[in-house]
Scaffold this motif. Structure first.
Motif, PDB file in Angstrom:
ATOM      1  N   LEU A 265       3.705  -4.654   2.748  1.00 36.73           N
ATOM      2  CA  LEU A 265       3.102  -5.675   1.936  1.00 36.73           C
ATOM      3  C   LEU A 265       3.343  -7.038   2.342  1.00 36.73           C
ATOM      4  N   ASP A 266       4.570  -7.293   2.942  1.00 38.77           N
ATOM      5  CA  ASP A 266       5.129  -8.853   3.402  1.00 38.77           C
ATOM      6  C   ASP A 266       4.079  -9.107   4.371  1.00 38.77           C
ATOM      7  N   LYS A 267       3.397  -8.086   5.318  1.00 47.16           N
ATOM      8  CA  LYS A 267       2.585  -8.404   6.399  1.00 47.16           C
ATOM      9  C   LYS A 267       1.174  -8.740   6.043  1.00 47.16           C
ATOM     10  N   GLN A 268       0.848  -8.402   4.507  1.00 42.81           N
ATOM     11  CA  GLN A 268      -0.729  -8.469   4.343  1.00 42.81           C
ATOM     12  C   GLN A 268      -0.899  -9.877   3.720  1.00 42.81           C
ATOM     13  N   PRO A 269      -2.089 -10.349   3.712  1.00 43.89           N
ATOM     14  CA  PRO A 269      -2.478 -11.653   3.326  1.00 43.89           C
ATOM     15  C   PRO A 269      -2.544 -11.534   1.697  1.00 43.89           C
ATOM     16  N   SER A 270      -2.300 -12.812   1.241  1.00 44.64           N
ATOM     17  CA  SER A 270      -2.219 -12.851  -0.357  1.00 44.64           C
ATOM     18  C   SER A 270      -3.243 -12.210  -0.993  1.00 44.64           C
ATOM     19  N   GLY A 271      -2.949 -11.363  -1.963  1.00 44.16           N
ATOM     20  CA  GLY A 271      -3.870 -10.907  -2.868  1.00 44.16           C
ATOM     21  C   GLY A 271      -5.265 -10.070  -2.042  1.00 44.16           C
ATOM     22  N   SER A 272      -4.827  -9.577  -0.954  1.00 39.28           N
ATOM     23  CA  SER A 272      -5.707  -8.681  -0.317  1.00 39.28           C
ATOM     24  C   SER A 272      -5.706  -7.123  -0.414  1.00 39.28           C
ATOM     25  N   VAL A 273      -4.643  -6.833  -1.081  1.00 43.01           N
ATOM     26  CA  VAL A 273      -4.336  -5.078  -1.038  1.00 43.01           C
ATOM     27  C   VAL A 273      -4.701  -4.763  -2.398  1.00 43.01           C
ATOM     28  N   LEU A 274      -5.406  -3.392  -2.307  1.00 41.98           N
ATOM     29  CA  LEU A 274      -5.604  -2.573  -3.554  1.00 41.98           C
ATOM     30  C   LEU A 274      -4.433  -1.295  -3.547  1.00 41.98           C
ATOM     31  N   PHE A 275      -3.801  -1.500  -4.830  1.00 39.16           N
ATOM     32  CA  PHE A 275      -2.988  -0.351  -4.941  1.00 39.16           C
ATOM     33  C   PHE A 275      -3.620   0.703  -5.609  1.00 39.16           C
ATOM     34  N   VAL A 276      -3.504   1.894  -5.077  1.00 42.99           N
ATOM     35  CA  VAL A 276      -4.180   2.922  -5.743  1.00 42.99           C
ATOM     36  C   VAL A 276      -3.031   3.931  -6.137  1.00 42.99           C
ATOM     37  N   SER A 277      -3.051   4.140  -7.831  1.00 43.34           N
ATOM     38  CA  SER A 277      -1.904   5.200  -7.894  1.00 43.34           C
ATOM     39  C   SER A 277      -2.433   5.821  -9.460  1.00 43.34           C
ATOM     40  N   PHE A 303      -5.363  -1.378   1.514  1.00 47.14           N
ATOM     41  CA  PHE A 303      -4.949  -0.531   0.373  1.00 47.14           C
ATOM     42  C   PHE A 303      -3.650   0.169   0.703  1.00 47.14           C
ATOM     43  N   LEU A 304      -2.707   0.339  -0.465  1.00 54.05           N
ATOM     44  CA  LEU A 304      -1.543   1.081  -0.531  1.00 54.05           C
ATOM     45  C   LEU A 304      -1.691   2.070  -1.559  1.00 54.05           C
ATOM     46  N   TRP A 305      -1.865   3.623  -1.112  1.00 53.94           N
ATOM     47  CA  TRP A 305      -2.286   4.737  -1.754  1.00 53.94           C
ATOM     48  C   TRP A 305      -1.239   5.629  -1.998  1.00 53.94           C
ATOM     49  N   LEU A 343      -5.144  -0.891   8.337  1.00 55.25           N
ATOM     50  CA  LEU A 343      -5.612  -1.690   6.976  1.00 55.25           C
ATOM     51  C   LEU A 343      -4.889  -0.819   5.731  1.00 55.25           C
ATOM     52  N   GLY A 344      -4.535   0.158   6.007  1.00 53.33           N
ATOM     53  CA  GLY A 344      -3.906   0.859   4.724  1.00 53.33           C
ATOM     54  C   GLY A 344      -2.582   1.522   5.176  1.00 53.33           C
ATOM     55  N   LEU A 345      -1.803   1.796   3.868  1.00 48.38           N
ATOM     56  CA  LEU A 345      -0.430   2.473   3.890  1.00 48.38           C
ATOM     57  C   LEU A 345      -0.649   3.591   2.853  1.00 48.38           C
ATOM     58  N   VAL A 346      -0.389   4.779   3.237  1.00 45.66           N
ATOM     59  CA  VAL A 346      -0.509   5.880   2.492  1.00 45.66           C
ATOM     60  C   VAL A 346       0.858   6.399   2.284  1.00 45.66           C
ATOM     61  N   VAL A 347       1.463   6.419   0.939  1.00 43.64           N
ATOM     62  CA  VAL A 347       2.807   7.262   0.717  1.00 43.64           C
ATOM     63  C   VAL A 347       2.668   8.475  -0.079  1.00 43.64           C
ATOM     64  N   PRO A 348       3.446   9.383   0.189  1.00 52.46           N
ATOM     65  CA  PRO A 348       3.409  10.865  -0.665  1.00 52.46           C
ATOM     66  C   PRO A 348       4.159  10.634  -1.927  1.00 52.46           C
ATOM     67  N   SER A 349       3.475  10.956  -3.131  1.00 53.35           N
ATOM     68  CA  SER A 349       3.880  11.295  -4.371  1.00 53.35           C
ATOM     69  C   SER A 349       4.458  10.316  -5.245  1.00 53.35           C
ATOM     70  N   TRP A 350       5.126   9.265  -4.678  1.00 52.87           N
ATOM     71  CA  TRP A 350       5.968   8.094  -5.419  1.00 52.87           C
ATOM     72  C   TRP A 350       5.959   7.064  -4.796  1.00 52.87           C
ATOM     73  N   ALA A 351       5.800   5.690  -5.380  1.00 54.71           N
ATOM     74  CA  ALA A 351       6.092   4.331  -4.814  1.00 54.71           C
ATOM     75  C   ALA A 351       6.405   3.471  -6.012  1.00 54.71           C
TER      76      ALA A 351
END
Length: 484
Positions: A265-277, A303-305, A343-351
């Motif tokens: 997230l630190d590397k992404q522009p401000s307000g640009s990421v959709l969190f999906v959970s 996105f961060l999913w 563009l995206g980061l996918v993490v399994p099960s928990w964030a």
């Protein structure tokens, strides 16, 4: 059963949650606040059906020393038919734990100055225990004030309508001033009157009047009409205390996944990421998981999913065991991770949801509309894509979209699937469209109102102090009765 006893000079309160991490988290936040600001000690008495309690144990072990906990002996639910509604399992876990609860409360009365019981939203079947121990019983309502309105109206609606609520041609008006709700958007357990779950939730609602008061995890300026209706309605409604928003203030359970998410997230522009959970209990079908993956890819947005194993039988398959997973990434479309790696980061099960929502790069949240997630979004000023799955989430989605206008709500097709092109459209509209900008501004207003409610002179702080004063004074009175 090991239990950490409080000093005899300290007023003691027993907390009885029902199963589910989403119920336990706000309860622990409430009790932490009461523990910090008032002279109480507490014991959580946690019913269980024998499924994994790892997440609950981790959360409870992180609490201050004045807050003890004990897991009750597991109950046997082997007689529940396969495919039964989640609510039946939750309520039966509580009701079949009543003998063990009674034993634990007897032990507490011998070692502490027990002055009150606090049950959560589904705990009313055990309210009579308070009478046995001659202490007041309070309900901590983990859902919205609007949802509480629907609970108090349910017995009347049951007599008023013989058809299923989803078949009603007109929306339901719970109380004057409250946003109307289509029957299909009422809480999940009432959608089939012939089902045992309907009878159970109706019975739960009918017993709320027995409580000495109801503490609601919401705040006055968020739901003014529902709170006004509840507080001014004398038809068997106990005193109402808005005490929210009570949200997580630290890590959920452990450090796994924290570093990689925040570094990305630190590397992404401000307000640009959709969190999906979809929360600690939500699951998607295999087909829906595939459509969501392609929808995120087509949108071209960051996105961060948080991906969990799909389940084609239940939308709440992970409710009792949030840790349930093998390798959820194997269910993603071939090549998806490679194609979206930039563009995206996918993490399994928990964030770490709280840390993600509070990050400046997060510009939106695709959520199942669990009440905890909605409150966390408000506290951090993040607009929403509402994707309700089960329980009261459809009713919550009505509030965020039609009342507060801080969310876009997905529309499944006739097969119940939200298609990839629609998903891509929702994401783009929220992150870079004019609708998303307007929702973000409205959410910032709610964020300020939430901060004010929790301030020293805020409405929720005053309610919390009021209930603490009542528990101290009335609790001592009930203790005196016990000695007669």
């Amino acid at each position: 059963m090991a239990m950490e006893a409080a000093a005899q000079s300290t007023l003691h309160i027993a907390i009885i949650p029902t199963p589910g991490l989403g119920h336990l988290i706000p309860l622990t936040e409430l009790i932490k606040q009461l523990s910090r600001r008032h002279n109480f000690s507490f014991t959580f008495l946690v019913p269980t059906d024998g499924s994994s309690t790892e997440s609950q144990t981790s959360l409870l072990q992180s609490l201050p020393a004045s807050i003890a906990h004990a897991f009750l002996p597991p109950v046997d639910l082997s007689d529940i038919p396969a495919g039964s509604h989640l609510l039946i399992r939750v309520i039966l876990t509580l009701t079949r734990s009543i003998p063990a609860l009674r034993d634990s409360l007897t032990t507490l009365t011998g070692s502490t100055r027990l002055v009150a019981l606090i049950f959560d939203v589904l705990g009313s079947p055990a309210l009579d225990l308070a009478g046995e121990f001659r202490v007041p019983a309070y309900i901590f309502y983990t859902c919205s004030a609007m949802n509480l309105c629907s609970a108090f109206c349910l017995p009347k609606l049951d007599l008023m309508y013989s058809c299923e609520y989803r078949d009603l041609p007109e929306p339901v008006h719970f109380f004057p001033g409250c946003v109307p709700v289509q029957g299909v958007d009422m809480v999940d357990p009432v959608q089939d009157k012939k089902n045992e779950a309907y009878k159970r939730i109706l019975d739960v609602a009918k017993q709320y009047h027995k409580a000495a008061g109801i503490l609601v995890n919401s705040f006055l300026n968020l739901e003014p009409a529902p709170f006004e209706a509840l507080m001014q309605n004398g038809d068997g409604i106990p005193p109402i205390y808005p005490v929210g928003p009570l949200v997580r203030t630290g890590l959920e359970h452990g450090l796994a996944g924290l570093g990689c998410c925040l570094r990305w997230l630190d590397k992404q522009p401000s307000g640009s990421v959709l969190f999906v959970s979809f929360g600690s209990g939500g699951t998607l079908s295999s087909d829906q998981l595939t459509e969501l993956a392609f929808g995120l890819e087509i949108s071209g947005q960051r996105f961060l999913w948080v991906v969990r194993n799909p389940n084609d039988m239940s939308l709440s398959a992970a409710y009792f065991d949030p840790q349930l997973c093998s390798d959820p990434l194997q269910f993603l479309p071939n090549g998806f991770l490679d194609r979206t790696g930039e563009l995206g980061l996918v993490v399994p099960s928990w964030a770490p949801q709280v840390q993600i929502l509070s990050h400046s790069s997060t510009g939106g949240f695709l959520t199942h509309c669990g009440w905890n997630s909605i409150l966390e979004s408000i506290v951090h000023g993040v607009p929403l894509i509402a994707w309700p799955l089960y329980a009261e989430q459809r009713m919550n989605s009505v509030e965020v979209t039609e009342d507060w206008k801080v969310a876009l709500r997905v529309k499944p097709n006739e097969k119940g699937i939200v298609e990839r092109e629609q998903i891509a459209g929702y994401v783009s509209r929220l992150i870079e469209g004019w609708e998303g900008k307007a929702m973000r501004e409205r959410m910032k207003v709610l964020q300020g109102a939430a901060e004010a409610a929790l301030g020293n002179d805020g409405s929720s702080s005053k309610s919390r102090n009021e209930i603490a004063h009542i528990l101290m004074t009335e609790g001592k009175s009930h203790e005196s009765l016990n000695k007669i």
